[in-house]
Every structure is written in C-alpha cells, then in structure tokens.
Design an enzyme around this catalytic site. Structure first.
Site, PDB file in Angstrom:
ATOM      1  N   CYS A   1      -0.910   5.318   2.916  1.00  0.00           N
ATOM      2  CA  CYS A   1      -0.857   6.341   1.861  1.00  0.00           C
ATOM      3  C   CYS A   1      -1.744   5.940   0.695  1.00  0.00           C
ATOM      4  CB  CYS A   1       0.571   6.526   1.345  1.00  0.00           C
ATOM      5  SG  CYS A   1       1.731   7.110   2.579  1.00  0.00           S
TER       6      CYS A   1
ATOM      7  N   CYS B   1       3.872   2.549   1.156  1.00  0.00           N
ATOM      8  CA  CYS B   1       3.117   2.895   2.371  1.00  0.00           C
ATOM      9  C   CYS B   1       1.638   2.566   2.189  1.00  0.00           C
ATOM     10  CB  CYS B   1       3.341   4.387   2.658  1.00  0.00           C
ATOM     11  SG  CYS B   1       2.115   5.171   3.714  1.00  0.00           S
TER      12      CYS B   1
END
Ligand code: ZN
Length: 144
Positions: free
Chosen positions: A72, A69
């Site tokens: 993230c 991600c």
C-alpha cells in the site's frame, strides 16, 4: 440548458454545482473557497465517505489501504500521481481500513491494497494488488 456537475469539496464537504465546461478551470468551493480539485487523493472517513461517493457527479476511485501494508505504501505515490492525471473527470480518494473499519466491512475488503471505482454511489469495478500510476490510469479509463 447548461450541463452541471455536483462536486463535493474535499476540504469542507460542501456540494458545489459546477458547469461541466468549467471543471478544467480549477474551480473553487463556494463555501470555503479552496480549490475543489487538488491533484491529490482525498482521505475519507466513516463520516465523509457516503457523501463523497454518493454526491460527486464524476466517478470516484477509492484506494483501500492500511498503514501496516507495505505494498500500500509503495502504491501511494503512484495513486497520487494518477490523481493528477485523472482529475477533473475522475476523483481519487483513500480509505484507511485500519481506522475506518465500518467502510472496509461494508465493502468486504478482503485484501489491500484494493482500488474500487464508484459512480453515483455504486461500485462498478474493483481491483486488488499494487499498481503503478499508468496501470491505475488505464484501469480507471477502461471502466469509465
Ligand atoms: Zn469547501
């Protein structure tokens, strides 16, 4: 009567009982003698999550993330920076939803990054989407 807080050691998992007034004095774990507040998020697993969330007497903020991600990864340094600002009144932790799927399923994590605030084992607030360090700090303080 002195006021104590139970603090879970991020290194060995021992539950320490620390006078509240001593939390700021960089207390060490009575078992492994490492520092209890590292100014860094603690990586939690299926094995350590329940105890860390449930036994810490200070609120715990968990960053649910995954290695694939992008947002993230962008948020990770901000989250670590927020840990330095929020400890020792709040603790920060991370859960890799790719490896710790049971936790992600238990809390129905739909999108990542998601941060959730726990107090005494109960989730009291949740926020999805990447945030900067100051936004994380103000979000946490607004809910504590
Ligand atoms: Zn320890």
């Amino acid at each position: 009567m002195p006021d104590y807080k139970h603090i879970v050691c991020p290194h060995c998992g021992a539950v320490n009982r620390i006078p509240t007034t001593r939390l700021v004095d960089k207390p060490q774990c009575g078992k492994c003698h490492k520092t209890l507040f590292t100014a860094h998020p603690t990586e939690l697993t299926n094995h350590t999550f329940g105890k860390f969330i449930g036994r810490n007497d200070v609120p715990v903020v968990v960053d649910f993330w995954a290695p694939w991600c992008g947002p993230c990864k962008m948020m990770a340094p901000a989250f670590a920076q927020a840990a330095g600002q929020l400890e020792p009144t709040v603790r920060l932790a991370k859960v890799n939803t790719e490896t710790e799927r049971d936790i992600a399923a238990q809390f129905r994590i739909q999108s990542i990054p998601t941060i959730a605030l726990f107090r005494n084992g109960q989730e009291i607030a949740r926020q999805s989407g990447a945030l900067g360090a100051s936004d994380i700090v103000s979000w946490v303080q607004a809910h504590c």
